[in-house]
Design a protein around this motif. Structure first.
Motif, short mmCIF file in Angstrom:
data_model
loop_
_atom_site.label_atom_id
_atom_site.label_comp_id
_atom_site.label_asym_id
_atom_site.label_seq_id
_atom_site.Cartn_x
_atom_site.Cartn_y
_atom_site.Cartn_z
N ALA A 1 0.50 11.16 2.66
CA ALA A 1 0.91 10.50 3.92
C ALA A 1 -0.09 10.72 5.04
O ALA A 1 -0.45 9.79 5.78
CB ALA A 1 2.29 10.99 4.32
N ASP A 2 -0.57 11.94 5.19
CA ASP A 2 -1.51 12.23 6.28
C ASP A 2 -2.82 11.46 6.09
O ASP A 2 -3.41 10.97 7.06
CB ASP A 2 -1.78 13.73 6.35
N ALA A 3 -3.28 11.37 4.83
CA ALA A 3 -4.54 10.67 4.56
C ALA A 3 -4.42 9.18 4.85
O ALA A 3 -5.34 8.55 5.40
CB ALA A 3 -4.97 10.89 3.11
N LEU A 4 -3.27 8.58 4.50
CA LEU A 4 -3.06 7.16 4.79
C LEU A 4 -2.91 6.94 6.29
O LEU A 4 -3.47 5.99 6.84
CB LEU A 4 -1.84 6.63 4.04
N ARG A 5 -2.17 7.84 6.94
CA ARG A 5 -1.96 7.69 8.39
C ARG A 5 -3.30 7.69 9.14
O ARG A 5 -3.50 6.96 10.10
CB ARG A 5 -1.07 8.81 8.90
N GLU A 6 -4.22 8.51 8.65
CA GLU A 6 -5.51 8.63 9.32
C GLU A 6 -6.28 7.31 9.37
O GLU A 6 -6.99 7.03 10.34
CB GLU A 6 -6.37 9.70 8.63
N VAL A 7 -6.13 6.48 8.34
CA VAL A 7 -6.89 5.23 8.28
C VAL A 7 -6.02 4.01 8.52
O VAL A 7 -6.49 2.87 8.45
CB VAL A 7 -7.62 5.09 6.93
N ALA A 8 -4.74 4.21 8.83
CA ALA A 8 -3.81 3.07 8.95
C ALA A 8 -4.28 2.07 10.01
O ALA A 8 -4.28 0.85 9.79
CB ALA A 8 -2.42 3.58 9.27
N GLY A 9 -4.69 2.57 11.17
CA GLY A 9 -5.12 1.67 12.24
C GLY A 9 -6.33 0.84 11.83
O GLY A 9 -6.42 -0.36 12.17
N LYS A 10 -7.25 1.44 11.14
CA LYS A 10 -8.45 0.71 10.70
C LYS A 10 -8.09 -0.36 9.67
O LYS A 10 -8.67 -1.45 9.65
CB LYS A 10 -9.46 1.69 10.13
N LEU B 1 -4.97 -11.72 7.41
CA LEU B 1 -3.98 -11.31 6.40
C LEU B 1 -3.11 -10.20 6.98
O LEU B 1 -3.17 -9.05 6.53
CB LEU B 1 -4.70 -10.83 5.13
N PRO B 2 -2.32 -10.50 8.00
CA PRO B 2 -1.57 -9.46 8.72
C PRO B 2 -0.58 -8.72 7.84
O PRO B 2 -0.28 -7.55 8.09
CB PRO B 2 -0.87 -10.23 9.84
N ALA B 3 -0.06 -9.35 6.80
CA ALA B 3 0.92 -8.67 5.94
C ALA B 3 0.29 -7.48 5.21
O ALA B 3 0.98 -6.52 4.85
CB ALA B 3 1.51 -9.64 4.93
N HIS B 4 -1.04 -7.55 5.01
CA HIS B 4 -1.72 -6.41 4.41
C HIS B 4 -1.59 -5.19 5.31
O HIS B 4 -1.29 -4.08 4.85
CB HIS B 4 -3.21 -6.72 4.19
N GLY B 5 -1.83 -5.40 6.61
CA GLY B 5 -1.69 -4.31 7.56
C GLY B 5 -0.26 -3.84 7.69
O GLY B 5 0.02 -2.64 7.81
N ALA C 1 4.29 -0.21 7.80
CA ALA C 1 5.71 -0.08 7.46
C ALA C 1 6.04 1.33 6.99
O ALA C 1 7.20 1.78 7.07
CB ALA C 1 6.07 -1.08 6.37
N ARG C 2 5.06 2.06 6.50
CA ARG C 2 5.27 3.41 6.00
C ARG C 2 5.37 4.44 7.13
O ARG C 2 5.73 5.60 6.89
CB ARG C 2 4.15 3.79 5.03
N PHE C 3 5.02 4.02 8.34
CA PHE C 3 5.04 4.95 9.46
C PHE C 3 5.93 4.43 10.60
O PHE C 3 5.72 4.73 11.74
CB PHE C 3 3.63 5.22 9.95
#
Length: 440
Positions: free
Chosen positions: A410-419, A429-433, A438-440
């Motif tokens: 979770a922490d590793a995904l959160r770190e790059v979520a904004g990018k 492709l906004p649904a990709h983001g 959605a996980r946070f």
């Protein structure tokens, strides 16, 4: 007997070299028209079609399309001891070389809690084609089977044309080689119909328990004639293939230090395969060229398959190419991209390091192509027709796939979520983001 191409005083571009150098005339495209109905027939009628096609093309109607286990075992019992010893030594050497080819997986720690692993996974099932026309090739059984076994493939099927002089079974030495390798699934099927059987599977309840003669495979490898090549082209996509093998070819890069009798013997050895086989000598020495021509006359007259060899050497696919120096010679052989390339020059090892296109390179006077055909430990299923410019010979790599395994916390995904969201929005492709946010 063999033509000359004199490139001395000229330095051709790569394009001009490709147009000038000899090549066998092989029209795979035209052969596909003959092969398409064969593939359709096998796909539709299974074992019945395979028997009809064997009778039509091989002159024998096999009683058993799948070779009985006792016939495979019996072939070993009657095998000439000297041939058995040679086969076992070839297996040992080829296995040693191919065991070293197994790729190793690795893991990259991209960031804390973020890793990407690469796994190498063997294909589930392979079909290995062994020719049986002008000659039979137990050595090709070894080259195909050992590479697949060392890759970890769990299911192997070997197929080779039925022979009239062996009761409609494949050649007895081919069967014995399968036995020595522990292969018990062997079929008396050749040509394009064998490729169809392997690619699509075939029914035939009279052959085995249940209704299936042969299950489809994932990868088909092994050399064959133009119809086998055309069939492999047509099934590619349904299955993987190694290459569309054409007629065999040898190129020899030699200078005045080469022994003309050795060179002539090596050119004849490949011409023996097929009237379309290509034998090419590239040399800086006019004297060597003349001596080789003289030796060829003697060797062709003395060899068992003289007519076939003479036809190959005199065909448009064979020639002696004269060049000014070794730099020019290397330009020629790199443009040609031979299946087999011999280097018979002073300081041959250094010259070989400058070769960029060849299926296999044989360095020095005591590494003839025949060594690679049987006992070197290397694989003799190699790219032909210039395909060495972009493809490799058969090996473990032909039977494995690289699979990437991605594992983030979770922490590793959160770190790059904004990018990720920013890139997804930039691509529209906004649904990709949203799948990340959605996980946070």
């Amino acid at each position: 007997m063999i033509s000359r191409i004199d490139l001395r005083g000229r330095r051709l571009s790569r394009r001009d070299l490709l147009e000038t150098l000899p090549r066998p005339e092989l029209d795979v495209e035209s052969a596909t028209a003959a092969v398409e109905p064969i593939l359709a027939d096998v796909r539709s009628r299974g074992a019945a079609a395979l028997r009809d096609l064997a009778e039509r093309f091989d002159g024998v109607r096999p009683a058993h399309l799948r070779v009985p286990a006792d016939a495979i075992a019996q072939s070993v019992a009657v095998l000439d001891p000297a041939v058995r010893a040679a086969l076992e030594e070839t297996i040992r050497r080829v296995r040693a070389v191919h065991a070293s080819q197994r790729p190793v997986g690795h893991t990259v720690q991209v960031a804390p809690g973020a890793q990407v692993r690469q796994r190498w996974i063997p294909v589930r099932r392979v079909g290995l084609y062994v020719p049986g026309g002008l000659a039979v090739y137990p050595s090709s059984v070894i080259m195909n089977v050992v590479a697949a076994q060392e890759a970890g493939v769990g299911s192997l099927a070997v197929t080779s044309p039925p022979q009239r002089d062996n009761g409609g079974l494949p050649d007895a030495v081919v069967l014995a080689t399968c036995a020595l390798l522990g292969v018990d699934e062997v079929y008396a099927v050749g040509g394009a119909q064998a490729v169809a059987m392997l690619a699509y599977g075939a029914d035939g309840s009279e052959e085995v328990d249940g209704s299936v003669l042969c299950e489809p495979v994932d990868v088909i490898t092994g050399p064959g004639n133009v119809y086998v090549a055309a069939a492999k082209r047509l099934v590619r996509g349904a299955v993987g293939i190694d290459a569309e093998a054409g007629p065999t070819e040898i190129a020899v890069l030699a200078d005045a230090t080469a022994d003309p009798d050795h060179v002539a013997a090596d050119l004849v050895s490949q011409a023996e395969h097929d009237p379309l086989a290509a034998s090419v000598l590239v040399t800086t020495s006019v004297e060597l060229a003349g001596a080789v021509e003289s030796k060829l006359v003697d060797r062709v007259q003395a060899t068992r398959h003289a007519e076939r060899v003479a036809q190959a050497l005199s065909g448009p696919q064979s020639a002696i190419v004269l060049v000014d120096d070794l730099d020019a010679g290397l330009d020629v052989v790199n443009a040609y991209g031979a299946e087999h390339l011999e280097i018979q020059t002073a300081d041959a090892a250094a010259v070989a390091e400058r070769v960029t296109s060849a299926g296999a390179i044989f360095v020095g006077p005591y590494s003839p192509v025949s060594l690679g055909d049987y006992m070197a430990g290397s694989n003799h299923v190699l790219p032909t027709g210039g395909c060495a410019h972009f493809s490799s010979g058969l090996g473990v790599h032909a039977f494995v796939r690289a699979v990437q395994v991605v594992e983030y916390d979770a922490d590793a995904l959160r770190e790059v979520a904004g990018k990720i969201v920013a890139l997804a929005d930039a691509e529209g492709l906004p649904a990709h983001g949203e799948a990340v946010s959605a996980r946070f």
